[in-house]
Structures are given as structure tokens and as C-alpha cells.
Scaffold this active site. Sequence first.
Site, PDB file in Angstrom:
ATOM      1  N   ARG A  36     -57.121  75.669 -23.770  1.00 11.51           N
ATOM      2  CA  ARG A  36     -58.009  75.145 -22.717  1.00 11.51           C
ATOM      3  C   ARG A  36     -59.475  75.312 -23.075  1.00 11.51           C
ATOM      4  NH1 ARG A  36     -55.008  76.615 -17.001  1.00 11.51           N
ATOM      5  NH2 ARG A  36     -53.824  74.688 -16.981  1.00 11.51           N
ATOM      6  N   LYS A 197     -35.986  70.859 -10.547  1.00  7.53           N
ATOM      7  CA  LYS A 197     -35.768  70.475  -9.155  1.00  7.53           C
ATOM      8  C   LYS A 197     -36.101  69.041  -8.787  1.00  7.53           C
ATOM      9  CE  LYS A 197     -36.078  74.949  -7.008  1.00  7.53           C
ATOM     10  NZ  LYS A 197     -36.929  75.882  -6.278  1.00  7.53           N
ATOM     11  N   GLY A 350     -46.205  71.765 -17.192  1.00  8.22           N
ATOM     12  CA  GLY A 350     -46.342  73.029 -17.915  1.00  8.22           C
ATOM     13  C   GLY A 350     -45.230  73.302 -18.908  1.00  8.22           C
ATOM     14  N   GLY A 373     -49.893  71.091 -12.891  1.00  9.91           N
ATOM     15  CA  GLY A 373     -49.894  70.604 -11.508  1.00  9.91           C
ATOM     16  C   GLY A 373     -50.743  69.360 -11.349  1.00  9.91           C
TER      17      GLY A 373
HETATM   18  P1  ADP Z   1     -42.474  71.051 -16.038  1.00 16.95           P
HETATM   19  O1  ADP Z   1     -43.195  72.366 -15.965  1.00 16.95           O
HETATM   20  O2  ADP Z   1     -42.510  70.448 -17.408  1.00 16.95           O
HETATM   21  O3  ADP Z   1     -42.928  70.094 -14.986  1.00 16.95           O
HETATM   22  P2  ADP Z   1     -40.291  72.070 -14.484  1.00 16.95           P
HETATM   23  O4  ADP Z   1     -41.097  73.248 -14.104  1.00 16.95           O
HETATM   24  O5  ADP Z   1     -39.978  71.069 -13.447  1.00 16.95           O
HETATM   25  O6  ADP Z   1     -40.919  71.337 -15.754  1.00 16.95           O
HETATM   26  O7  ADP Z   1     -38.877  72.559 -15.020  1.00 16.95           O
HETATM   27  C1  ADP Z   1     -38.749  73.400 -16.127  1.00 16.95           C
HETATM   28  C2  ADP Z   1     -37.568  74.292 -15.988  1.00 16.95           C
HETATM   29  O8  ADP Z   1     -36.387  73.546 -15.737  1.00 16.95           O
HETATM   30  C3  ADP Z   1     -37.309  75.077 -17.250  1.00 16.95           C
HETATM   31  O9  ADP Z   1     -37.543  76.435 -16.991  1.00 16.95           O
HETATM   32  C4  ADP Z   1     -35.857  74.798 -17.565  1.00 16.95           C
HETATM   33  O10 ADP Z   1     -35.143  75.939 -17.963  1.00 16.95           O
HETATM   34  C5  ADP Z   1     -35.324  74.296 -16.241  1.00 16.95           C
HETATM   35  N1  ADP Z   1     -34.101  73.507 -16.432  1.00 16.95           N
HETATM   36  C6  ADP Z   1     -33.928  72.461 -17.228  1.00 16.95           C
HETATM   37  N2  ADP Z   1     -32.658  72.043 -17.215  1.00 16.95           N
HETATM   38  C7  ADP Z   1     -32.000  72.863 -16.372  1.00 16.95           C
HETATM   39  C8  ADP Z   1     -30.637  72.963 -15.947  1.00 16.95           C
HETATM   40  N3  ADP Z   1     -29.724  72.118 -16.399  1.00 16.95           N
HETATM   41  N4  ADP Z   1     -30.328  73.941 -15.070  1.00 16.95           N
HETATM   42  C9  ADP Z   1     -31.260  74.785 -14.622  1.00 16.95           C
HETATM   43  N5  ADP Z   1     -32.543  74.749 -14.986  1.00 16.95           N
HETATM   44  C10 ADP Z   1     -32.923  73.794 -15.857  1.00 16.95           C
HETATM   45 MG    MG Z   2     -42.915  74.124 -14.707  1.00 13.08          MG
END
Ligand code: ADP
Ligand code: MG
Length: 392
Positions: A36, A197, A350, A373
Site C-alpha cells: 500500500r 458467503k 482481500g 471492501g
Molecule cells: P475475498 O476476500 O477475496 O472477497 P471472501 O472473504 O469472500 O473472499 O472469501 C474467502 C474465504 O472463503 C477464504 O478464507 C476461503 O477459505 C473461503 N472458502 C472458499 N471456499 C470455501 C468452501 N468451499 N468452504 C468454506 N469456505 C470456503
Molecule cells: Mg475476505
Amino acid sequence: MVLQTIREYDFSGKRALVRVDFNVPLKDGKVTDDTRIRAALPTIKYILDAGGSVVVMSHFGRPKGKRNLEFSMAPISKKFAELLGRPVGLASDVIGDDVTKEVKNLKSGEVLLLENVRFYPGEEKNDPEFAKQLSLFGDVYVNDAFGTAHRAHASTAGVAQYLPSYAGFLIEKEVKFMAPLLENPDKPFVAIIGGSKVSSKIGVLESLVNTCDTIVIGGGMAYTFLAVQGHTIGKSLVEEEFKDTASSFLAKAKEKGVEVILPVDHLCGAAFKEDTPAIAVDSVEIPQDLIGMDIGPKTVKLVVAAVEGAKSVVWNGPMGVFEFDAFAEGTLTVAKALAACKGITVVGGGDSVAAINKFDLADKISHVSTGGGASLEFLEGKVLPGIKALEK
Ligand code: ADP
Ligand code: MG
């Protein structure tokens, strides 16, 4: 969305108040990831080279509106000076008489870093009086803190009420790559959305479905979608309360003629543990006692094929539990497909960015967003207060 950028201002002899996002990870008083800080350097160097002086401000951590030296900018100012290759003064505070003197003493070509703006409650409250006091430190306001642009705080939005305001190069670049995805992307446009989620990604799905040709849904959120389609998902992650949302999303995608790719096979585990062995399930249906933890090889092939022919790709959210080596393959292969893609590739979020960095592929992606975010909210089509203030 057209922004007023620093290219349009003559900084010679002027003092620029520059908001950056130096909210970096620290361990034992040392910066462990300086991405950053590096990301803000082009803007700061540009202003200095143009003959201006710079008052830099950022938040760091959550001091909750109080002066708490545990959250001092001191360790960050050292790293900043080192990377900038010039001395950086650290102000004694954020506002007040002493800081006013320190700012007045600043000469062309010099840099002063204010203390943590979140030492004052007015920052997060976007208090106009606090914003006004900050504004007195510059002839012009420059915002380059993309990672904080989704917050309407005094230093990210409020201060723009009192000074001519311009976007730095980082915000300019973020918007240059992301705005077209919502407006007029080069087609075919493929969106790959994963992560844990549905609840946190439904906004981005509903926004991108308006412009994309194909949506890949992977990661933990995919099983809620599979469940509403009537498939068995074993003990995989599911959000019961989002089943209706998921099914209306699928209906909407169908109505718009957007292709939705969901997992057709899986890598499963018997327990959600780092050392649980991967069990390949060569079907959409997941046996009762297993957890879906990564997309399987057939699904990976579908995603890779979609990315191959794409002119634009956006990726947000890992395809599986990539933190566990046995379940990283899906995320890794998708990351490699983006790296090989000849179209415009954008990665935000992230954990997805962490995955790209872990696989050392960042330099093969057109744009890796610096804001988790903020990039999510941007892709949801929300107005980011820090960016709105810079629009022409
Ligand atoms: P980002 O930060 O890229 O937006 P998220 O925070 O939404 O992504 O999600 C990341 C998390 O999702 C990771 O910690 C990963 O382990 C989890 N994840 C991915 N696939 C699964 C799964 N099949 N079951 C549970 N958790 C999962
Ligand atoms: Mg995340």
C-alpha cells in the site's frame, strides 16, 4: 464516471494535502507488507517533482478516536521515507497549533506525514469542523486512498468540501479498470465470484449480471446455489436464509441470458481441517458426510475455457479453501488462467488478492485492486464517497 485528476493541477509552489491508505500490516514495529505504501508513491513523487510540498495523512488500525501511540504512524513513516528515497517528517499530532507550525515550515519538495487521523473521533464521524481543520494544511486536496474510499470520513470525503480536490494515480487506475466492468466492458465479459458467503457476494452478483456474459460461482457460496437447484451438498457450507435470494438470482440470470457456471464436480474433505485429505467427488452430488472444499477438475476446465475466450474478466473470491494446500488447486488454476488471458483481467477482494500474491501472479494481471471492501462496493455499483468527491 470522469474524475478530476492530479494531471490537471499545477502543484508548483503549492502544498498538497494527500490522503493515502497506509493501513499496512505491522509486526514487532516493522511493516511486513509495504504494497500500500508503494502504491501511493507515484502520486507523491509526481507532486514533489512538480515543485509542490506534501502533507500526507492516513489512518492505521483502530485507535477509536483517541491518541494511542500503539497506533502511531512512526514505524510507517520510516518505511515510507525509505521507499520514497527522501526524508519524511512525522507530525507531532493530526491537528492543532504545533502541527500548523510544522506544516507552515514545509518547503517545496518536502514531505510531512500527519499522525494517525483516527486519533480524533471527528475522522470517522466525518465531522465538518475536523475536516475543515485538516483542509487548512493544503492549497489542494488529493485523494489516493482507494482502500478507504468506501468510507465517508473527514479525510476521505469531508475535506473535499473545503479544497479543490483531485484523484491521485492509484484511484485513477482503480476506476479506469473497474468502471468499464459496470458500464461497457469489452465482451465477452466473464465474472468469477467465489469466497465463503452468498450474503457478502450477492450484491456484486446482482450488479455484474447486468453487464457480464458468463458468471462463475465457486467457493463456499456455490453450495447454497446447488442446494436450491435440488442437489445434495453433504455437510458443505450453506446459508439457508439466502436460498430464496440465490434462486431469484438464478432466475434473473436466465432471464438476461447470462450463462451461470456452478461446480459440476468437487474436492471434498471429511472435516474442515488443514490436514484433511482431499476426496475427489466426480459428480455434482456430494455424499452426505462430506464437505465441498474446492471445485473439481471438470469444473476447473469449464472456468478455464470461459476465461480463455474472454475480453474482460473480473475475479472476486477464491474457488476453494485455498489456505489449505490440498484445496488450493481450483483457485490456483483459475488464477493461472487469468494470468494467461489476453483480455483485461481485474482481481479484487482481500483473499483473492492474497491468493494471487501467494501464487506470485500479480504482475500478469491487468489490475489487482488495492482495496478489499472498497473494490467489492465499487463492483456492487455503490457510490463510494471518497470517489464521488473527485468527480468532475
Ligand atoms: P475475498 O476476500 O477475496 O472477497 P471472501 O472473504 O469472500 O473472499 O472469501 C474467502 C474465504 O472463503 C477464504 O478464507 C476461503 O477459505 C473461503 N472458502 C472458499 N471456499 C470455501 C468452501 N468451499 N468452504 C468454506 N469456505 C470456503
Ligand atoms: Mg475476505
